[in-house]
Scaffold this active site. Structure first.
Site, PDB file in Angstrom:
ATOM      1  CG  HIS A   1       2.566   6.594  -2.980  1.00 44.95           C
ATOM      2  ND1 HIS A   1       2.925   6.006  -4.168  1.00 44.95           N
ATOM      3  CD2 HIS A   1       1.208   6.465  -2.902  1.00 44.95           C
ATOM      4  CE1 HIS A   1       1.836   5.546  -4.795  1.00 44.95           C
ATOM      5  NE2 HIS A   1       0.791   5.827  -4.032  1.00 44.95           N
TER       6      HIS A   1
ATOM      7  CB  SER B   1       7.588   7.877   8.338  1.00 43.91           C
ATOM      8  OG  SER B   1       7.839   8.732   7.247  1.00 43.91           O
TER       9      SER B   1
ATOM     10  CG  ASP C   1       9.619  11.142   6.295  1.00 44.58           C
ATOM     11  OD1 ASP C   1       8.950  10.843   5.276  1.00 44.58           O
ATOM     12  OD2 ASP C   1       9.721  10.394   7.272  1.00 44.58           O
TER      13      ASP C   1
ATOM     14  NE  ARG D   1       2.262   3.098  -1.578  1.00 44.17           N
ATOM     15  CZ  ARG D   1       1.724   3.859  -0.614  1.00 44.17           C
ATOM     16  NH1 ARG D   1       0.407   3.893  -0.441  1.00 44.17           N
ATOM     17  NH2 ARG D   1       2.492   4.582   0.168  1.00 44.17           N
TER      18      ARG D   1
HETATM   19  C1  HEM Z   1      -2.455   7.300 -11.568  1.00 46.08           C
HETATM   20  C2  HEM Z   1      -2.677   7.677 -10.401  1.00 46.08           C
HETATM   21  C3  HEM Z   1      -3.118   6.828  -9.221  1.00 46.08           C
HETATM   22  C4  HEM Z   1      -3.357   5.500  -9.133  1.00 46.08           C
HETATM   23  C5  HEM Z   1      -3.265   4.455 -10.207  1.00 46.08           C
HETATM   24  C6  HEM Z   1      -3.737   5.237  -7.773  1.00 46.08           C
HETATM   25  C7  HEM Z   1      -4.056   3.987  -7.276  1.00 46.08           C
HETATM   26  C8  HEM Z   1      -4.315   3.725  -5.955  1.00 46.08           C
HETATM   27  C9  HEM Z   1      -4.584   2.443  -5.415  1.00 46.08           C
HETATM   28  C10 HEM Z   1      -4.655   1.148  -6.188  1.00 46.08           C
HETATM   29  C11 HEM Z   1      -4.756   2.579  -4.100  1.00 46.08           C
HETATM   30  C12 HEM Z   1      -5.087   1.488  -3.090  1.00 46.08           C
HETATM   31  C13 HEM Z   1      -6.562   1.491  -2.850  1.00 46.08           C
HETATM   32  C14 HEM Z   1      -6.998   0.549  -1.764  1.00 46.08           C
HETATM   33  O1  HEM Z   1      -6.772  -0.643  -1.878  1.00 46.08           O
HETATM   34  O2  HEM Z   1      -7.604   1.013  -0.797  1.00 46.08           O
HETATM   35  C15 HEM Z   1      -4.582   3.966  -3.792  1.00 46.08           C
HETATM   36  C16 HEM Z   1      -4.653   4.474  -2.548  1.00 46.08           C
HETATM   37  C17 HEM Z   1      -4.500   5.810  -2.269  1.00 46.08           C
HETATM   38  N1  HEM Z   1      -4.351   6.827  -3.160  1.00 46.08           N
HETATM   39 FE1  HEM Z   1      -4.112   6.620  -5.120  1.00 46.08          FE
HETATM   40  N2  HEM Z   1      -3.732   6.402  -7.076  1.00 46.08           N
HETATM   41  C18 HEM Z   1      -3.359   7.397  -7.939  1.00 46.08           C
HETATM   42  C19 HEM Z   1      -3.252   8.732  -7.667  1.00 46.08           C
HETATM   43  C20 HEM Z   1      -3.491   9.296  -6.437  1.00 46.08           C
HETATM   44  C21 HEM Z   1      -3.478  10.692  -6.168  1.00 46.08           C
HETATM   45  C22 HEM Z   1      -3.250  11.770  -7.213  1.00 46.08           C
HETATM   46  C23 HEM Z   1      -3.729  10.838  -4.834  1.00 46.08           C
HETATM   47  C24 HEM Z   1      -3.822  12.092  -4.016  1.00 46.08           C
HETATM   48  C25 HEM Z   1      -3.643  13.301  -4.399  1.00 46.08           C
HETATM   49  C26 HEM Z   1      -3.877   9.515  -4.289  1.00 46.08           C
HETATM   50  C27 HEM Z   1      -4.127   9.253  -2.980  1.00 46.08           C
HETATM   51  C28 HEM Z   1      -4.268   7.980  -2.468  1.00 46.08           C
HETATM   52  C29 HEM Z   1      -4.364   7.712  -1.060  1.00 46.08           C
HETATM   53  C30 HEM Z   1      -4.316   8.707   0.090  1.00 46.08           C
HETATM   54  C31 HEM Z   1      -4.490   6.351  -0.941  1.00 46.08           C
HETATM   55  C32 HEM Z   1      -4.544   5.546   0.351  1.00 46.08           C
HETATM   56  C33 HEM Z   1      -3.179   4.957   0.638  1.00 46.08           C
HETATM   57  C34 HEM Z   1      -3.159   4.122   1.876  1.00 46.08           C
HETATM   58  O3  HEM Z   1      -3.346   4.681   2.947  1.00 46.08           O
HETATM   59  O4  HEM Z   1      -2.955   2.923   1.766  1.00 46.08           O
HETATM   60  N3  HEM Z   1      -3.744   8.599  -5.287  1.00 46.08           N
HETATM   61  N4  HEM Z   1      -4.336   4.643  -4.947  1.00 46.08           N
HETATM   62 CA    CA Z   2       6.746   9.824   5.230  1.00 45.96          CA
END
Ligand code: HEM
Ligand code: CA
Length: 949
Positions: free
Chosen positions: A562, A630, A634, A694
């Site tokens: 995030h 960003s 940071d 978020r």
């Molecule tokens: C309970 C834990 C988590 C939940 C409920 C969650 C949920 C989500 C959701 C709903 C999205 C948006 C998906 C989309 O519409 O494309 C997302 C994006 C993402 N998540 Fe997770 N996530 C979790 C944990 C993690 C973890 C542990 C990582 C990495 C170590 C991670 C990395 C990412 C990344 C890189 C994105 C893309 C964000 C963006 O560029 O918009 N997430 N996640």
């Molecule tokens: Ca940042």
């Protein structure tokens, strides 16, 4: 050939030989005239070709070839000159030889006659070709004169051409005289002409693409002018919740200033133009247009005056001016007709184009006022419309919750409206170019590349230099504190890594149509597998724990993510994108994911909602997505990614951040937020505010955010206690500097070695130094987050999510039941729990294991993401979304990135042996036709992890 003998025997012998060989040579010359006839025919054809050819490169080629033909003739003059010299020689020799040997003398006479004969024939031929040569030169200089290409000033071209022409004239003069003495000069002219041709082609860089490019740019300019009209009209929709599809639908119908509209403006009986819905009954003609402008101005002044009665009155008159009924006059169903307004604006513009020459300036102002007025009307209608919409049935809540947490910030929406217009324009441009004969030698990729490189700054000034994301220059090199949006973090490239920047592409986009459409066909041309099928077959839940790492590693990972990436979508669409035909009936930004017939959880025949990320590219060319946080590590989830976000989070006293204090345990949490939209526990247990929107997605995330918030306030308090003279701003900034350094230190020294393995972090010099400073800073390295990182690679963490979050006391004994993530999305109730709040959740995170990093993902997010407790099948599948997101963003397949990373491409499933378990390969093989098609996310988490810490 012609040589003067010294008069002795041997020379006379030589002379004899020389005569006979000269004779043979002259015969040859005359015979050559036969060939010259051939050359002449070619030259004639060449001259016609030059005259008829419109392709510059062809003209140049012909020019060169034909110049060579001319040079051949010039050489013949040279030859002819030689025959004269030889004749002179011969005359001399005849005398000498005749005196020595009458026989030889006779043969010398023969030679002389011969030479004279040859000379006569050649000269005769040349004289007859003179006319042809002159025509050729005239035609060539005309052809050269017509070449005026980009990159060369007209002066340069004119000078070269006029020099060329002078020489041609001189040459023709010389040729027509065919004087033996002057003919020498031909050579000089020839040399000069040659060098001029070189110079000309050098200067003008004559190559086919140049001319093509000139045409292309002319076309682009034409279309960009059209685009200006669209942008103005498109601006009407900015700041509204309007569906982008409407922009797309509306734009191509607008008449533009460069192209007359297909429907002429209405005319009165005497043939003069009428205003649409004209109430003013004005005189027509030029004065009418000026009066129209004046009238708009009057009404606008009136409209701007305060006092509701006056304003309403003016508004009514304004509306009647543009032929639109006021809201009071219309039924509710007739509202929200922005497209009608835009069409009206188009008509007005067309009218003004036809009649507006006389008072351009006041018309420009009137336009501006009209647009501001229309924006006002649009907002008013939207508000009205929203109110009536809210009294209707409430859409499914789960969608709103997911939608809100992924929603686009106002600045991102503005940018994306513009991007949508640019995308539409790109498609129009490419469409027109394809119909165009000029496009013959350019590939679509070349065209896209050219479009992307077009500088739009003059017609579309960037408007993101505002209070929230100030872009001051020059960068203050001595600045002590980093900016919120990343501006000037890199002093050489201040824009690198900024909030609202486009995601960085590592490879050209892999859209189905090369521009916009999500990747949907396999390498063999069949449809790619359905993401939900892949999710079921490859990513189904399997309870495999990570024996080494705590659940905190997962939670830290999400917060790190995030900090780095957020690519938003239009959340207002989410509720409606779940119907399977929504991409047709609702919006092109809906890409619903069908539920397969054997789905273990969802209802077959229905669809999962999926909304495409908003576009964010700032130039013509293919769609690209933006990052609304960003890119730098940071601590932006704590502080915000813009000045404005940061401000609302501050207490403005003692450098502290705002908090909420739990009435049960007296400990701080994130501050509460007022809005209730997606928050499931509000209003009783409001959700929170932080630097990242978020933050309230689930209780463990709230907890970690709260811990960092507490750390900020702890340090701020300490700093103010030891620096009594520091004011709020200094304490805040110093604290922020310390906390973001702590945060970065945790990530680099603790998180990364666990994720990447110690060997990698050491090799890549990622570990913080024990002493001294890092010397390897590279200002050319663009820290902007890349597409495959945000869309696939860093989503690896989803496989490490555990379904349950323990809540423990300081002795690691359970104090409350585990939190099931599936029942707690956007629900902050447990944070308000007297015992099971932030602290107990954090203790749970550090003392229970996370799930293994593999292809399996908990059903908590694979079936029940954002589900409404108690409502069966109300959730979504995060993994289907990840896969579809990759296709939505146009990232290439797993194999493409293997190659990019220097790994061998998987030519078959078999070649993945050793990279993945056999069983995984089998699973992949049941869904994918070929190893070539594997989606990047699926490929990455299917690999066997390397040894970590
Ligand atoms: C309970 C834990 C988590 C939940 C409920 C969650 C949920 C989500 C959701 C709903 C999205 C948006 C998906 C989309 O519409 O494309 C997302 C994006 C993402 N998540 Fe997770 N996530 C979790 C944990 C993690 C973890 C542990 C990582 C990495 C170590 C991670 C990395 C990412 C990344 C890189 C994105 C893309 C964000 C963006 O560029 O918009 N997430 N996640
Ligand atoms: Ca940042």
């Amino acid at each position: 050939m012609s040589r003067i003998t010294d008069g002795n025997d041997s020379s006379s012998l030589q002379g004899t030989n020389s005569f006979s060989s000269a004779q043979a040579f002259n015969h040859q010359r005359v015979a050559n005239l036969q060939n010259s006839q051939q050359i002449l025919t070619e030259l004639r054809a060449g001259v016609t070709a030059v005259q008829e050819e419109h392709n510059v490169q062809q003209v140049l080629l012909l020019l060169r070839n034909n110049a060579n033909l001319c040079f051949k003739f010039i050489n013949m003059f040279q030859e002819s000159y030689n025959t004269v010299e030889e004749k002179k020689e011969a005359v001399k020799n005849v005398g000498i030889l005749a005196s020595l040997n009458p026989l030889a003398g006779n043969s010398a006479k023969d030679e002389l006659n011969n030479a004279e004969g040859a000379h006569k024939t050649i000269k005769g031929f040349l004289t007859s070709t003179l006319h042809e040569l002159t025509t050729a030169f005239t035609s060539f200089s005309a052809a050269i004169g017509s070449i005026k290409l980009r990159g060369v000033t007209e002066g340069q071209v004119t000078t070269v051409i006029s020099n060329f022409e002078t020489h041609i004239r001189d040459l023709t003069d010389e040729v027509s005289k065919t004087s033996n003495v002057q003919i020498k000069k031909v050579e000089e002219h020839e040399a000069k002409m040659r060098s001029l041709l070189e110079e000309l082609s050098d200067k003008l860089k004559l190559d086919a693409n140049d001319r093509l490019e000139a045409q292309f740019i002319k076309k682009q300019k034409e279309l960009l002018r059209k685009m200006q009209t669209y942008v103005i009209s498109g601006n009407l929709l900015i700041d509204s919740t309007f569906d982008l599809t409407l922009i797309k639908k509306t734009l191509p119908q607008l008449p533009s200033s460069s192209q007359p509209s297909s429907q002429p403006p209405p005319q009165s009986a005497d043939g003069k133009y009428l205003l649409p819905g004209d109430q003013l009954n004005m005189q027509m003609g030029e004065s009418f247009v000026c009066r129209y402008a004046k009238r708009v101005k009057q009404l606008f002044d009136c409209f701007q005056q305060t006092g509701p009665i006056l304003m309403k009155n003016c508004r009514q008159r304004f509306m009647s001016l543009i032929g639109k009924k006021t809201m009071e006059e219309e039924s509710v169903g007739g509202l929200c007709q922005t497209d009608e307004l835009i069409a009206r604006l188009g008509e007005l513009q067309e009218l003004k184009r036809v009649k507006g020459d006389g008072c351009r300036k006041s018309l420009g102002e009137a336009d501006h006022m009209m647009i501001r007025f229309l924006i006002f009307v649009k907002k008013e209608e939207d508000e009205f419309y929203n109110v009536s919409k809210m009294s209707g049935p409430t859409p499914f809540r789960s969608f709103f919750s997911y939608g809100k947490s992924m929603s686009a910030k106002a600045q991102a929406v503005q940018l994306s409206n513009r991007s949508a217009i640019l995308l539409t324009t790109t498609k129009m441009l490419l469409g027109e170019l394809q119909d165009d004969s000029f496009a013959f030698s350019m590939s679509r990729d070349d065209e896209l590349q050219k479009l992307r490189g077009y500088d739009l700054s003059r017609i579309l000034p960037e408007n993101d230099n505002n209070r929230c994301t100030p872009k001051n220059l020059p960068c203050n090199r001595a600045a002590k504190y980093r900016t919120f949006d990343g501006w000037c973090n890199n002093l050489k490239h201040p824009e690198f890594g900024n909030t609202f920047n486009e995601l960085k592409r590592l490879l050209p986009p892999a859209y189905e149509d090369g521009i916009d459409e999500p990747r949907s066909f396999s390498s063999s041309g069949n449809l790619l597998p359905n993401p939900r099928v892949i999710s079921n077959v490859v990513h189904h839940d399997k309870n495999i724990q990570d024996p080494m790492h705590s659940h905190m590693l997962m939670q830290l990972g999400q917060l790190i993510d995030h900090d780095l990436t957020h690519s938003p979508f239009d959340d207002s669409l989410l509720a409606n994108c779940s119907s399977c035909d929504s991409s047709r009936t609702v919006s092109v930004n809906c890409v619903p994911i069908p539920i397969p017939s054997d789905d273990p959880h969802f209802l077959p025949g229905t669809c999962l909602s999926f909304v495409r990320s908003i576009p964010g590219q700032r130039q013509l060319g293919a769609r690209n997505q933006l990052n609304q946080v960003s890119s730098f590590l940071d601590a932006s989830p704590i502080y915000g990614s813009t000045v404005c976000e940061a401000e609302v989070l501050r207490e403005m006293e003692g450098g502290r951040l705002l908090t909420a204090r739990s009435q049960w345990n007296g400990r701080d949490t994130l501050p509460q937020r007022d809005e209730v939209d997606e928050c499931r526990s509000a209003p009783q247990f409001p959700c929170f505010q932080a630097g990242d929107d978020r933050n309230s997605q689930h209780p463990a995330l709230v907890s970690l955010q709260s811990i960092l918030l507490r750390e900020h306030n702890r340090i701020a308090d300490e700093l103010s206690s030891i620096n009594r003279d520091w004011r709020d701003e200094q304490i805040y900034q110093e604290t922020r500097r310390i906390v973001s350094a702590q945060w970065a230190h945790i990530v680099y020294s603790e998180y990364l070695p666990k994720i990447l393995g110690r060997e990698v972090v050491e090799k890549e010099e990622l570990l913080p130094l024990q002493s001294g400073h890092f010397e390897g800073y590279d200002s050319e390295c663009d820290a902007t987050i890349s597409q495959p990182f945000a869309t696939a690679a860093f989503r690896f963490g989803h496989s490490t999510i555990g379904r349950y979050f323990s809540r423990l006391d300081p002795h690691f004994r359970p104090v409350a039941p585990d939190v099931d993530i599936a029942d707690n999305f956007d629900n902050t109730t447990v944070i308000y729990d007297s015992e099971g709040s932030v602290d107990s959740i954090v203790l749970g995170l550090v003392s229970t294991g996370q799930m293994a990093l593999d292809r399996h993902v908990t059903d908590g997010v694979r079936n029940r993401l954002f589900s409404v407790p108690g409502v069966p099948r109300s959730g979504l599948d995060l993994i289907s979304i990840n896969i579809m997101r990759g296709r939505d963003h146009g990232i290439g397949s797993y194999n493409v990135y293997r190659e990019y990373c220097g790994l061998p491409k998987a030519l078959s499933f078999f070649s993945l042996k050793g990279v993945m378990r056999d069983e995984t390969i089998e699973r992949l093989q049941t869904v994918y036709e070929s190893a070539e098609d594997i989606d990047l996310y699926t490929g990455i988490v299917s690999e066997l992890p390397l040894e970590g810490d």
